[in-house]
Design an enzyme around this catalytic site. Structure first.
Site, PDB file in Angstrom:
ATOM      1  N   GLU A 189       0.867  -1.188   0.000  1.00 31.66           N
ATOM      2  CA  GLU A 189       0.000   0.000   0.000  1.00 31.66           C
ATOM      3  C   GLU A 189       0.898   1.231   0.000  1.00 31.66           C
ATOM      4  OE1 GLU A 189      -3.501  -0.255   2.233  1.00 31.66           O
ATOM      5  OE2 GLU A 189      -3.825   1.909   2.345  1.00 31.66           O
ATOM      6  N   ARG A 190       0.644   2.113  -0.958  1.00 34.04           N
ATOM      7  CA  ARG A 190       1.466   3.324  -1.120  1.00 34.04           C
ATOM      8  C   ARG A 190       2.934   2.981  -1.330  1.00 34.04           C
ATOM      9  NH1 ARG A 190      -2.946   5.822  -2.451  1.00 34.04           N
ATOM     10  NH2 ARG A 190      -4.477   5.853  -0.787  1.00 34.04           N
ATOM     11  N   ASN A 249      -3.475  -1.688   7.562  1.00 37.29           N
ATOM     12  CA  ASN A 249      -4.779  -2.194   7.103  1.00 37.29           C
ATOM     13  C   ASN A 249      -4.575  -3.690   6.929  1.00 37.29           C
ATOM     14  OD1 ASN A 249      -5.895   0.449   6.861  1.00 37.29           O
ATOM     15  ND2 ASN A 249      -4.755   0.679   4.960  1.00 37.29           N
ATOM     16  N   GLU A 267     -10.545   4.739   9.117  1.00 35.28           N
ATOM     17  CA  GLU A 267     -10.744   4.370   7.718  1.00 35.28           C
ATOM     18  C   GLU A 267     -11.334   2.958   7.599  1.00 35.28           C
ATOM     19  OE1 GLU A 267      -6.891   5.297   5.952  1.00 35.28           O
ATOM     20  OE2 GLU A 267      -7.561   7.356   5.647  1.00 35.28           O
ATOM     21  N   LYS A 324       0.821  10.689  13.599  1.00 31.81           N
ATOM     22  CA  LYS A 324       1.427  11.215  12.368  1.00 31.81           C
ATOM     23  C   LYS A 324       1.984  12.612  12.622  1.00 31.81           C
ATOM     24  CE  LYS A 324      -1.174   8.567   8.977  1.00 31.81           C
ATOM     25  NZ  LYS A 324      -1.825   8.518   7.653  1.00 31.81           N
ATOM     26  N   ASP A 330      -2.610  14.383   7.079  1.00 28.84           N
ATOM     27  CA  ASP A 330      -2.172  13.081   6.571  1.00 28.84           C
ATOM     28  C   ASP A 330      -0.969  13.244   5.631  1.00 28.84           C
ATOM     29  OD1 ASP A 330      -1.887  10.511   5.757  1.00 28.84           O
ATOM     30  OD2 ASP A 330      -3.759  10.380   4.651  1.00 28.84           O
ATOM     31  N   GLU A 336       5.232   9.680  13.847  1.00 25.90           N
ATOM     32  CA  GLU A 336       5.241   8.854  12.629  1.00 25.90           C
ATOM     33  C   GLU A 336       5.486   9.729  11.399  1.00 25.90           C
ATOM     34  OE1 GLU A 336       1.881   6.111  12.174  1.00 25.90           O
ATOM     35  OE2 GLU A 336       1.978   6.321   9.998  1.00 25.90           O
ATOM     36  N   GLU A 379       4.002   9.123  -0.717  1.00 27.65           N
ATOM     37  CA  GLU A 379       2.603   9.081  -1.137  1.00 27.65           C
ATOM     38  C   GLU A 379       2.132  10.416  -1.712  1.00 27.65           C
ATOM     39  OE1 GLU A 379      -0.141   7.832   1.895  1.00 27.65           O
ATOM     40  OE2 GLU A 379      -1.891   8.292   0.654  1.00 27.65           O
ATOM     41  N   GLU A 387       7.337  21.519  -3.138  1.00 21.93           N
ATOM     42  CA  GLU A 387       6.306  22.275  -2.415  1.00 21.93           C
ATOM     43  C   GLU A 387       5.756  23.417  -3.270  1.00 21.93           C
ATOM     44  OE1 GLU A 387       7.534  23.559   1.465  1.00 21.93           O
ATOM     45  OE2 GLU A 387       5.566  24.389   1.942  1.00 21.93           O
ATOM     46  N   TRP A 396     -13.981  12.689   2.683  1.00 28.08           N
ATOM     47  CA  TRP A 396     -12.778  12.534   3.518  1.00 28.08           C
ATOM     48  C   TRP A 396     -12.445  13.731   4.411  1.00 28.08           C
ATOM     49  CZ3 TRP A 396     -10.861   7.700   3.582  1.00 28.08           C
ATOM     50  CH2 TRP A 396     -11.165   6.850   2.507  1.00 28.08           C
TER      51      TRP A 396
HETATM   52  C1  GCU Z   1      -3.337   7.427   4.223  1.00 29.50           C
HETATM   53  C2  GCU Z   1      -3.120   6.486   3.081  1.00 29.50           C
HETATM   54  C3  GCU Z   1      -3.706   5.131   3.349  1.00 29.50           C
HETATM   55  C4  GCU Z   1      -3.214   4.611   4.690  1.00 29.50           C
HETATM   56  C5  GCU Z   1      -3.505   5.629   5.778  1.00 29.50           C
HETATM   57  C6  GCU Z   1      -2.911   5.254   7.128  1.00 29.50           C
HETATM   58  O1  GCU Z   1      -4.689   7.776   4.317  1.00 29.50           O
HETATM   59  O2  GCU Z   1      -3.660   7.028   1.909  1.00 29.50           O
HETATM   60  O3  GCU Z   1      -3.324   4.283   2.299  1.00 29.50           O
HETATM   61  O4  GCU Z   1      -3.809   3.411   4.999  1.00 29.50           O
HETATM   62  O5  GCU Z   1      -2.937   6.853   5.417  1.00 29.50           O
HETATM   63  O6  GCU Z   1      -1.932   5.887   7.513  1.00 29.50           O
HETATM   64  O7  GCU Z   1      -3.409   4.377   7.794  1.00 29.50           O
END
Ligand code: GCU
Length: 614
Positions: free
Chosen positions: A113-114, A156, A239, A313, A318, A340, A346, A446, A476
């Site tokens: 993912e990403r 996830n 999410e 984070k 995000d 984090e 991403e 940037e 979102w």
């Molecule tokens: C972002 C990202 C997701 C990821 C999420 C996370 O939203 O797009 O792919 O799962 O961060 O940090 O959990």
């Protein structure tokens, strides 16, 4: 194995096979010293010395004295310093953070993912499937910069990764743990909060005795296979992931239940704070996503068990190109926290566009005031031969490890210089040019993307390339509300009140347009296009200028890279060249779409007569 590029090329093809850090240190010393004819070195292990080490010199040569893992860190420090042409001597040094973590977002089907550097290092087709030497090499890279804990699966948690904590997959997890242990790297497993339900219970309620017993039993099993597992990582109620809210429990109750199951084994429970309403209606102006983490957690301070770490984070949104520091870092004095970061690019160019991170880390750490006790980053790694897709993106992994060791912002130029010397050789003829490219890259990116902390003008889901209204009417909570007069969200006390989540003195600075850092103006304020910036330009002209300059900067990066031709293996040069070409196109697209977007609202042309499409 073909590790096309790495900051440790002097080891050649050989890999250490030792079973503990001291054995690996001995092998690495022999391998590394072979390329440093003339130097001689001894190792001494200081029992109880942990990660710390010192490097001294006497009549017999260098002496590395260090704790059980420290002796390995000292070995890499000595070898890399000698290779880079630096003085390796150092008084006893301990890392600033006990846990220096990386998070993989790898799925067991092999996707990441990403991920922008190929497929997973660990999995293929729903199974563990990897090259053991590649994992050893990865361990070596991590140990060489002091990273000591990695989570090996996506936060996830998709099946079958939910079974990583069960007897079905633990024998495989153990093999990875055994491969990385000699490099001082411990594993973390991301767990699915609903696992008790998947495994046959009718609830995952943390206050239900059966759920508590389930996790206790599961932890006993996990630690029977991997006795030094660092702990679990959890993304809950975030999410669409399951979590304690479903059962009317708060996140202290949810986290403590797992922490208590881990406690007898010395495990940590790392709980992510990325919790917000991801079904927000754009018509609703009262809910403001950046407020969510603070609103969900700040009041729980003091309620978490001592082996719980809240992983937050760096920003409240995000991983956007420019955000303030998350206000949660200034709250929760009695709670263990980890910051984090995201090495995976991403929102910062997908490892196509050059984006060297130390300058932005410096800004973030400067605002933090007090460092949390732990640090983590989402990795930028995959199975691409050069590990990170863009060959220069390796510099981010390298400097992240160094920052995690030192516990403070580092001089990006100095780190770049060392990384270049190690990777391309001490006498690399274009080292100054390359260093300047890295140093300029964050600012360039940037400028051509979303302006002044506005965020979310990126293509939805993909997160590469511009789409100014792509997130404007979505669920979102990611709005900028541009119209013909103004843009941005008022997050002062006259607006959503987000700014008041900061300590009073910081809030006062952010709330006032005269004192708010210009880079963050559109994060905190809704401003008219004729708003006067500090240098007299209008906000609109500043947006135009940044986008013209950013796209120009991307062109220059491409031209500069062309000067590197012939100075490195052809495939490395061409791999990056291809990316710089794409970056120049991406920047041009951003420039034209963002400028046109605002021009269509305002009808005001560029003050310098540059082309803005209508
Ligand atoms: C972002 C990202 C997701 C990821 C999420 C996370 O939203 O797009 O792919 O799962 O961060 O940090 O959990």
């Amino acid at each position: 194995m073909n590790a096309e590029l790495c900051w440790l090329p002097f080891f050649g093809e050989a890999l250490p096979q030792g079973r503990d850090p001291l054995a690996v240190a001995r092998e690495e010393m022999a391998l590394g010293m072979a390329s440093l004819a003339g130097a001689s070195c001894r190792l001494a292990c200081v029992p109880g010395g942990g990660d710390g080490f010192e490097i001294i010199k006497d009549e017999q040569g260098y002496l590395v004295r260090g704790g059980e893992t420290g002796v390995l860190y000292g070995t890499y420090r000595l070898l890399t310093a000698l290779q880079a042409g630096e003085c390796p001597l150092t008084a006893w040094t301990d890392p600033a953070f006990p846990l220096r973590m990386l998070n993989h977002w790898d799925n067991m089907d092999g996707t990441v993912e990403r991920g922008y550097a190929g497929q997973s290092l660990f999995y293929k087709n729903g199974k563990f499937d990897y090259d053991a030497d590649r994992i050893r090499f990865y361990g070596r890279m991590l140990a060489s910069v002091g990273v000591n804990a990695v989570s090996i699966n996506n936060v996830n948690v998709h099946a079958p990764a939910d079974k990583l904590v069960t007897a079905e997959l633990l024998p495989e997890v153990k093999k990875i743990a055994d491969l990385l242990r000699p490099f001082g790297v411990r594993l973390i497993i991301a767990v699915d909060y609903a696992l008790p339900v998947t495994m046959g219970l009718d609830t995952a309620d943390p206050l239900d005795q059966r759920v508590q017993d389930f996790w206790k039993k599961q932890c006993d099993e996990v630690y029977a296979y991997v006795p030094d597992l660092c702990g679990f990582l959890v993304k809950a109620d975030s999410e669409y992931r399951p979590g304690p809210y479903k059962y009317g429990r708060d996140h202290a109750q949810g986290a403590n239940m797992l922490a208590r199951a881990l406690k007898p084994h010395g495990g940590m429970l790392i709980w992510r704070c990325f919790v917000y309403n991801c079904r927000q209606d754009w018509r609703d102006h009262t809910t403001d996503r950046p407020k969510a983490a603070y609103d969900n957690y700040a009041h729980l301070d003091g309620q978490f068990d001592e082996n719980v770490i809240l992983q937050i984070k760096n920003g409240p949104y995000d991983f956007q190109v420019r955000e303030p520091v998350s206000p949660l870092f200034y709250a929760m004095e009695r709670t263990e926290k980890a910051i984090e970061f995201q090495l995976a690019q991403e929102y910062t160019g997908h490892q196509i566009d050059l984006y060297y991170m130390p300058p932005i880390w410096k800004d973030i750490l400067a605002d933090l005031r007090r460092m949390p006790r732990h640090i983590c980053a989402v990795t930028n790694l995959g199975d691409d031969a050069n590990w990170t897709g863009h060959p220069l993106a390796q510099a981010n992994l390298y400097t992240y490890g160094r920052m995690a060791w030192e516990g403070k912002a580092l001089d990006g130029d100095k780190e770049a210089e060392r990384w270049i010397a190690l990777t391309f050789g001490r006498d690399f003829p274009e080292k100054d040019r390359l260093k300047a490219m890295l140093a300029a890259s964050q600012g360039i990116y940037e400028k051509y993307t979303s302006p002044l902390g506005l965020c979310w003008m990126v293509k939805p889901h993909l997160h590469y390339g511009p789409d100014p209204e792509g997130y404007e009417f979505s669920l979102w909570g990611t709005f900028h509300r541009a119209n013909h007069q103004a843009v941005g969200i008022d997050r002062t006390d006259k607006g959503t009140g987000f700014a008041d989540q900061y300590p009073a003195d910081m809030a006062a600075v952010y709330k006032n347009t005269d004192t708010c850092p210009e880079k963050l103006l559109l994060f905190f304020h809704r401003l008219r296009y004729d708003f006067k910036m500090r240098d007299g330009r209008t906000l609109l002209q500043r947006i135009y200028d940044d986008h013209f300059e950013g796209a120009e900067g991307a062109e220059q990066l491409l031209a500069q890279w062309r000067a590197m031709e012939g100075l490195m293996p052809r495939d490395i040069y061409e791999n990056a060249l291809n990316r710089f070409e794409k970056q120049a196109l991406n920047a041009r697209e951003w420039r034209d779409i963002i400028n046109t977007y605002f021009y269509r609202f305002t009808g005001i042309p560029d003050a310098h007569g540059r082309k803005i499409y209508d």
